[in-house]
Design an enzyme around this catalytic site. Structure first.
Site, short mmCIF file in Angstrom:
data_model
loop_
_atom_site.label_atom_id
_atom_site.label_comp_id
_atom_site.label_asym_id
_atom_site.label_seq_id
_atom_site.Cartn_x
_atom_site.Cartn_y
_atom_site.Cartn_z
N LYS A 104 0.82 -1.22 0.00
CA LYS A 104 0.00 0.00 0.00
C LYS A 104 0.85 1.26 0.00
O LYS A 104 0.52 2.25 -0.65
CB LYS A 104 -0.96 0.01 1.18
N GLY A 114 -7.04 -6.18 3.09
CA GLY A 114 -6.71 -7.60 3.11
C GLY A 114 -7.51 -8.47 2.17
O GLY A 114 -7.46 -8.30 0.95
N LYS A 168 -4.19 3.69 2.15
CA LYS A 168 -5.32 2.97 1.56
C LYS A 168 -6.36 3.96 1.01
O LYS A 168 -6.93 3.73 -0.06
CB LYS A 168 -5.95 2.04 2.60
N GLY A 177 -3.64 -10.08 8.17
CA GLY A 177 -3.32 -11.45 8.52
C GLY A 177 -2.76 -12.19 7.33
O GLY A 177 -3.03 -11.86 6.18
#
Lengths: 430, 430
Positions: B107, B136, B207, B306
């Protein structure tokens, strides 16, 4: 670098969705051109009643001869928003034969015969896109087919019919019965004059078939989908759900079976906990919950129907189909390589919420519990309520195959002490 | 029809995400091959510390020479999960020069210099995909770029940082202060040892830049994004939000300005009503709310970070890049044709929730109200609370330009009767 010769689009059908598609194509042509890389032109609109007044639809584009339109030979993309099986299937295959890609919003046709259509598109090296066929404006087909193409989807569970969600939401918020809520949905335009396709779950079942096929890379048709509508859902069921901290939703659920060797697809009312993200989907909104091995739990939410939202999905597909035409390629076609079979409803593992009217005397609970045990169905909770010599018994089971749960209910009905089965509903989302 | 010569993939970085990518590629190769139309082979993995133990990662593929790996000439797709600006930018452009498409989760780089990278990819006729860079596992970049390509997006508002959402959710549910909630997030692995990038909003701002550029078909970089972190959010702010039927979230908001001639992008804590779909996003989950002209209100929800979720997004992009390689084409590149400029924060129209400590004497409210009026800021509600000679005054404004709201607060601070501004927070989502 923009091409100046426009891509030509034929529109089949000009009802609520078709009019919106026309409006956006005529008012936002410059944006579409910039995003596609070439201008795009509406070359013809096939309608049944050319004399009907349609604001903003250029009358000179109207024709009643849909077949001639798709056979013109200069059409790059056909947008089909007529619906139903025939003559649409023939029109779409004719369009493919004449080199056009097709963007369709037709869930019934895709659920009945998607494989044939995909094969025809592939044979003619054109695209078949149908984002608008499931959950209106919500990007769902493309995320499942492309964004999750590197993942293993295990479950798709969603509210994919706005009419029935409106009815259930109304029953839940006002305590109204089914008929009363349906009347309100009809009055507000959320339900059609003949609401059968919605309230009996046919519409949701078609969407479940499409979603299951894409999610599990296999072929699932409408006939493979177990289906129960919501016409039997009562105000008492909704009240019962509330006591359990649940609400009732008409769900489309597509899952892998426990052994992973087959899949299931079903549509039925179910109780889901208020804490589940789908529980808070109100009014006519749609939402689809996806569980994938690596991604985890995803949810997609938005308006599931309506002219403008459906047109948004159609035009997204139009841009993709046009880009592919310009590049001389096609997008990903059907993916059915797993050839996983579809198992019947009896194989689905679920939980039942059963409400029984029983005689108010000692030993009844023992009798009832024995029936559950005989069918290998384990009981989670029992709630007894006495009222004037009669009593009600509410049983919530643990997870068990639907066949065993269903057989248990059959056996309960035969007990002398069970005067009636007041309601049965599956419990999901836990 | 499957090609037998495998597509070759180079992986740059083998941390949490890279290990998951490796695991899925090595265990689910047959599925990936079926979906791509050709086998796909991990040809090399560039790491800094080759001797570190990595379960399931083939040691023979490891190399410390990332540059040599991307220069091999036989690599079809490079997956970059190193992060940061250099040496990654050079590695990616070198990969393009050697004919490889790139899938990145970076990002920071995309938000700093996306335009240059897109141009380099286009020049070498290869793909640059980065679904994993934002939210994600949640399919978001592809839906915005493709599914909504025929629509006009007016606003994107989301929770795009899991760490800060975890902290705020903890503060909301337990009444904890910021430091206490941060400690818990750190202990549970939701916050890094140095949490600056998350808690100061840098991660969310990157983002927001990426989302704004895609949503509005223009160029937005990190420097264009107004940014406030959540380190100043107090337990009192959260309590204040609750009294208003709101909760506090760190939001990334990208909007068109009222006149439609520019766009804004910002990250800051804001109060949103509990009835808003974003209010119920708990723990470290992400969710992005999109408002488009035809589609209406859409929401995308899921795990925002994650190893496995991020790998899911990376592999979806890998499948797309590989399919394009096989078809000899590329997907849609950068779309920045609107060239809409980015306006400063002062132009954003929003509402303020202002909590003032004031002298408990007559006339204070009149003084305060006069300051609002002088700045053309209209007041929605005022709540006064007296406590031991002091009083607090909580004012919620109607919508006004941020510059006017900010100037109002400046003027309030100068009033003799205002002893302090206890908190200022924007109110969104109504």
């Amino acid at each position: 670098m923009m091409r100046t010769r426009p891509l030509k689009v034929a529109l089949l059908g000009c009802g609520v969705v078709g009019s919106e598609v026309t409006r956006i194509m005529t008012t936002q042509g410059a944006d579409l051109a910039a995003r596609i890389g070439a201008p795009v032109e509406l070359a013809g609109i096939a309608v049944r009643r050319p004399n009907r007044v349609r604001a903003g639809v250029p009358a000179e584009l109207l024709t009643t001869d849909a077949t001639a339109l798709v056979k013109r030979g200069d059409i790059d993309v056909v947008i089909e928003v007529i619906g139903g099986i025939e003559p649409v299937r023939t029109l779409i295959t004719t369009a493919f034969e004449h080199g056009a890609s097709v963007v369709s919003a037709n869930k019934a046709l895709l659920a009945a015969d998607g494989a044939t259509l995909h094969a025809a598109a592939a044979a003619h090296k054109v695209d078949l896109y149908y984002e608008a066929a499931v959950a209106g404006a919500i990007p769902l087909i493309r995320p499942l087919r492309e964004s999750l193409a590197g993942d293993k989807i295990n479950r798709v569970m969603g509210i994919v019919n706005g009419t029935t969600n409106f009815i259930l939401d109304k029953m839940d918020s006002s305590g109204a019965g089914y008929s009363e809520a349906l009347d309100e949905a009809t009055a507000l335009g959320y339900a059609e004059a003949d609401p059968t396709a919605d309230v009996e779950g046919f519409d949701a079942a078609a969407k479940a078939a499409i979603l299951a096929g894409i999610a599990f890379h296999t072929r699932v048709t409408m006939d493979d989908v177990y289906r129960e509508g919501l016409t039997e859902v009562t105000a008492a069921d909704i009240a019962s759900a509330k006591r359990m901290g649940c609400t009732v939703k008409l769900l489309a659920i597509c899952e892998r079976t426990v052994d992973g060797r087959s899949v299931t697809a079903r549509v039925h009312p179910a109780m889901i906990p208020l804490s589940h993200p789908l529980a808070s989907v109100r009014e006519a909104y749609n939402a689809v919950f996806v569980e994938a091995e690596a991604a985890g739990q995803l949810m997609f939410y938005g308006p599931g129907a309506g002219g403008a939202p459906t047109a948004s999905a159609v035009l997204g597909d139009l841009v993709a189909a046009c880009r592919n035409k310009l590049a001389g390629t096609t997008g990903a076609g059907e993916s059915a390589y797993t050839q996983l079979p579809v198992s019947p409803m009896g194989d689905v593992v679920t939980r039942y919420h059963i409400s029984l009217d029983v005689a108010d005397k000692p030993g009844v609970l023992a009798q009832v519990a024995t029936v559950f045990a005989e069918h290998d169905v384990s009981i989670d909770t029992v709630r007894q309520q006495g009222k004037d010599g009669e009593a009600s018994l509410v049983v919530v089971t643990h997870r068990a195959p639907d066949a065993a749960l269903s057989a248990t209910v059959g056996a309960l009905r035969k007990l002398d002490t069970v005067r009636g089965v007041a309601s049965i509903m599956r419990v999901e989302g836990e």
